[in-house]
Write a protein that holds these residues in place. Structure first.
Motif: not given
Length: 735
Positions: A195-212
């Motif tokens: 289930x772990x894919x690069x685009x999903x990791x990027x999306x989570x990191x993007x959300x982290x930069x947005x939500x903290x």
């Protein structure tokens, strides 16, 4: 006529004609038809069946207000749901009705709240509901309620393969800010390596930069990093706050009631650590459940082929021997609920052999939830009301930790909080047992997390609690030193504190933590002996601790030697029981052996033992020799000095010899017994006659023959015995 004859044949006949079989078949079919007709008639008359038919066939756009039929049928469904639970078919019908919004959004939350499974939840129904979730017409609050329901009944879903097949579709909802915490929780439960894919990791990191740095994002990223560390370069804290909260509040009471009524052991996250609320006080707990779930498969089927990887998986529940475990080690499917691992020896063998990080993460999450719910979040002491369940649960947890030879991070986090509210008596042996398994704590945090709450408990509790805490801290130190000796790297720069975690600490940091612990125990021991009048039982546990401390260098390879404080040394030296004095002598002997070895290796191994440590040891050794051997107590430089006038007022004859091996209160009975055996005809007892040259040697051999090996080793290593003419011991100090 022939047929008639055949039909009326003898009853014991072993053969039957085709006509007999035909008649029997027609009779059987007729019975089935009659039974089926009767069943249909009963179903047609059953109001509950009619209610389900109504919700199954109702047309879209049917109004709710002023509709007596929908209210009557809804009440029937709720009555059955809260009393017996709903069958899988009923859940499918009602979930489809609610999520399709055929009668608008008003009834949807009400239907979701009454979806109480009696057995299992059909996976197909959940998948279809997620499809409806993507339509976009369902209010956000209802979407959140639906995902909470899925999380609550997750372990009751009959299979997970189709849910994992739509992992990407579910992942797309993480962009919804209101849904993100709940979607992350669900993804955490569904995630596998594929289930772990690069685009999903990027999306989570993007959300982290947005939500903290939200903990629910960090938890999911930490699981991704376990499966694919090369894809997640973000530094994940070693101890993340568990924020996947309990979402089962709307269904908790009903689910527990249904499970109790049916006696089922359905693998539900709430069957372990949830309670029924009191109507008068929502914080009050009437029941608590700390029963380990049964080991069961995620799919409840035989070994099958995973569609995504074409790999045959074997449910752990189907393995019954260690040989089977070894044969299927890399094809094992973990159970639906990780708490069941604690009740299976084979499951623990798997955890110990494979060291599956994802399994440990899931187990820690479940365990942390159970401990916090049952022991921290119950204001009226819910666990104490069901002490037998709590006792069995904690004993099972302890045996698991002893088997794995390490504690769980979730139980560690729980203990740091629980110590601040613990009364020191509730489940004391179990709590202290868990406490002894805590891994090394950095010296900067150990005082706040551990020392302050323990100090308050120690000084306000009974003698037996003080003894138990001393034993606990001794076991804790033993485990710390053992971890150091096992996991220390060859270059002695870093040590891994736990075989299943990435927590690292420098050697100097580890020494600081050990030093803090030993100093803390020294302070507790000194004050505790004063409070308890130097009780021999407490002194025994304190000496157990220092028997561990005195051998840190030679036995565990840690270049650290810590001498006991005066508040421990002198009570042991002046103890009224010979065992304590003997154990002190053994401890001082081991200190000398360790210090001598450390001094000889300082230049080779580039470490340094403080000169102050050598001075403290030499002072203690001199005091012991002058006290026990040379009869020079209360002399200048002895550490304990009393005024000459005060000593004379005591009217103690030869007060300077009051604590030698003859007159010491611990050995006085041996001196009297030896005197009677050596001079049986004497009427007047003169114990000073034992100090003559030959009787003194005989007396020492007599003492050593009583099993006081510590005293023997101390004398042999610190005192040079010389043969001299005339009276006196003729010995010199050799330290």
């Amino acid at each position: 006529m022939a047929a008639k004859l055949n039909l009326s044949g003898p009853p014991d006949s072993d053969t039957s004609s085709p006509n007999d079989q035909s008649v029997s078949s027609r009779s059987s079919n007729r019975s089935l038809r009659v039974a089926d007709k009767e069943r249909r008639k009963n179903e047609a008359d059953d109001p509950f069946v009619l209610a389900l038919k109504y919700f199954s066939d109702v047309e879209a756009g049917t109004p709710v207000y002023g509709n007596d039929d929908v209210e009557r049928n809804m009440v029937l469904v709720e009555k059955v749901a809260y009393s017996k639970g709903l069958s899988p078919e009923t859940i499918s019908i009602m979930l489809e009705f609610a999520m399709s919004l055929r009668m608008g959004t008003i009834l949807c939350p009400r239907v979701l709240k009454c979806l109480i499974p009696a057995t299992v939840v059909p996976q197909e129904a959940v998948v279809r509901a997620f499809v409806w979730l993507g339509v976009g017409k369902i209010p956000v609050s209802t979407q959140i309620l639906f995902i909470k329901w899925v999380l609550t009944v997750f372990d009751m879903i009959d299979a997970k393969d189709q849910l994992r097949a739509i992992y990407g579709f579910i992942f797309s909802f993480v962009t919804e800010e209101n849904l993100c915490p709940f979607i992350c929780h669900l993804l955490y439960l569904l995630t596998r390596k594929e289930s772990v894919r690069v685009f999903r990791v990027r999306k989570l990191l993007e959300l982290q930069s947005k939500l903290g740095r939200q903990p629910f994002l960090l938890n999911l990223l930490s699981l991704y990093k376990v499966f694919c560390p090369e894809l997640v370069t973000l530094s994940i804290p070693s101890r993340i706050k568990s924020v996947f909260r309990n979402h089962n509040m709307p269904w908790r009471s009903a689910l527990i009631a249904v499970q109790k009524r049916d006696g089922s052991q359905a693998a539900s996250s709430i069957s372990l650590a949830s309670t029924i609320q009191d109507k008068t006080n929502p914080r009050k707990r009437k029941h608590c459940h700390l029963v380990l779930p049964a080991l069961c498969s995620v799919v409840n089927k035989e070994a099958q082929i995973e569609p995504s990887s074409s790999r045959k998986v074997v449910p752990l529940v189907q393995l019954h021997s260690f040989d089977q475990l070894l044969e299927n080690m890399h094809r094992i499917e973990l159970p639906a609920q990780m708490g069941s691992l604690l009740g299976s020896s084979l499951a623990l063998q798997y955890l110990d052999c494979v060291q599956d990080e994802s399994a440990l993460l899931r187990l820690n999450f479940w365990l942390g939830y159970a401990l916090h719910e049952e022991f921290l979040f119950c204001g009226d002491g819910g666990a104490s009301q069901n002490s037998e369940e709590a006792l069995q649960f904690l004993n099972k947890l302890l045996s698991t930790q002893h088997f794995l030879q390490e504690g769980f991070s979730s139980s560690e986090a729980f203990l740091y909080k629980f110590l601040n509210v613990w009364d020191g008596s509730l489940l004391r042996p179990q709590i202290l047992g868990l406490l002894s398994n805590i891994p090394v704590i950095p010296s900067s945090q150990i005082r706040l997390l551990l020392f302050e709450p323990l100090m308050q408990l120690f000084f306000t509790s009974s003698l037996f609690f003080k003894c138990g805490l001393m034993e606990c801290l001794n076991n804790m130190l033993l485990k710390w030193l053992t971890w150091h000796s096992v996991y220390a790297l060859e270059d002695d720069l870093d040590i891994s504190l736990n075989s299943h975690t990435s927590i690292n600490m420098t050697l100097s940091g580890f020494k600081d933590s050990v030093m803090e612990l030993v100093d803390f125990v020294g302070r507790l021991a000194s004050v505790g002996l004063q409070l308890e009048g130097c009780h021999s039982l407490l002194l025994s546990f304190i000496l157990d601790f220092y028997e561990t401390v005195c051998d840190t260098f030679l036995k565990y390879g840690l270049p650290l030697v810590v001498i006991p404080p005066t508040g421990v040394f002198y009570p042991a030296l002046f103890a009224s029981d010979p065992v304590s004095v003997d154990r002190l002598a053994y401890i001082m002997y081991r200190y000398k052996v360790n210090l001598t070895s450390a001094k000889s290796q300082e230049k080779e191994q580039a470490f340094h033992i403080s000169r102050q440590t050598f001075r403290e040891f030499n002072h203690y050794a001199t005091v012991m020799v002058n006290c026990l051997w040379n009869s020079k107590m209360f002399q200048p430089g002895m550490g304990i000095q009393l005024g000459e006038e005060l000593l004379l007022k005591s009217n103690v004859p030869q007060y300077w010899a009051s604590f030698d091996l003859v007159h010491h209160p611990a050995f006085m009975s041996y001196a009297v017994d030896f005197h009677q055996k050596c001079w049986p005809g004497r009427k007047d007892m003169d114990l000073n006659s034992i100090k003559h040259s030959k009787p003194w040697s005989w007396y020492l051999e007599y003492l050593f023959s009583q099993g006081y090996d510590g005293l023997k080793q101390f004398v042999q290593s610190n005192i040079s015995r010389q043969k001299a003419a005339g009276d006196g011991q003729g010995n010199s100090l050799s330290t």
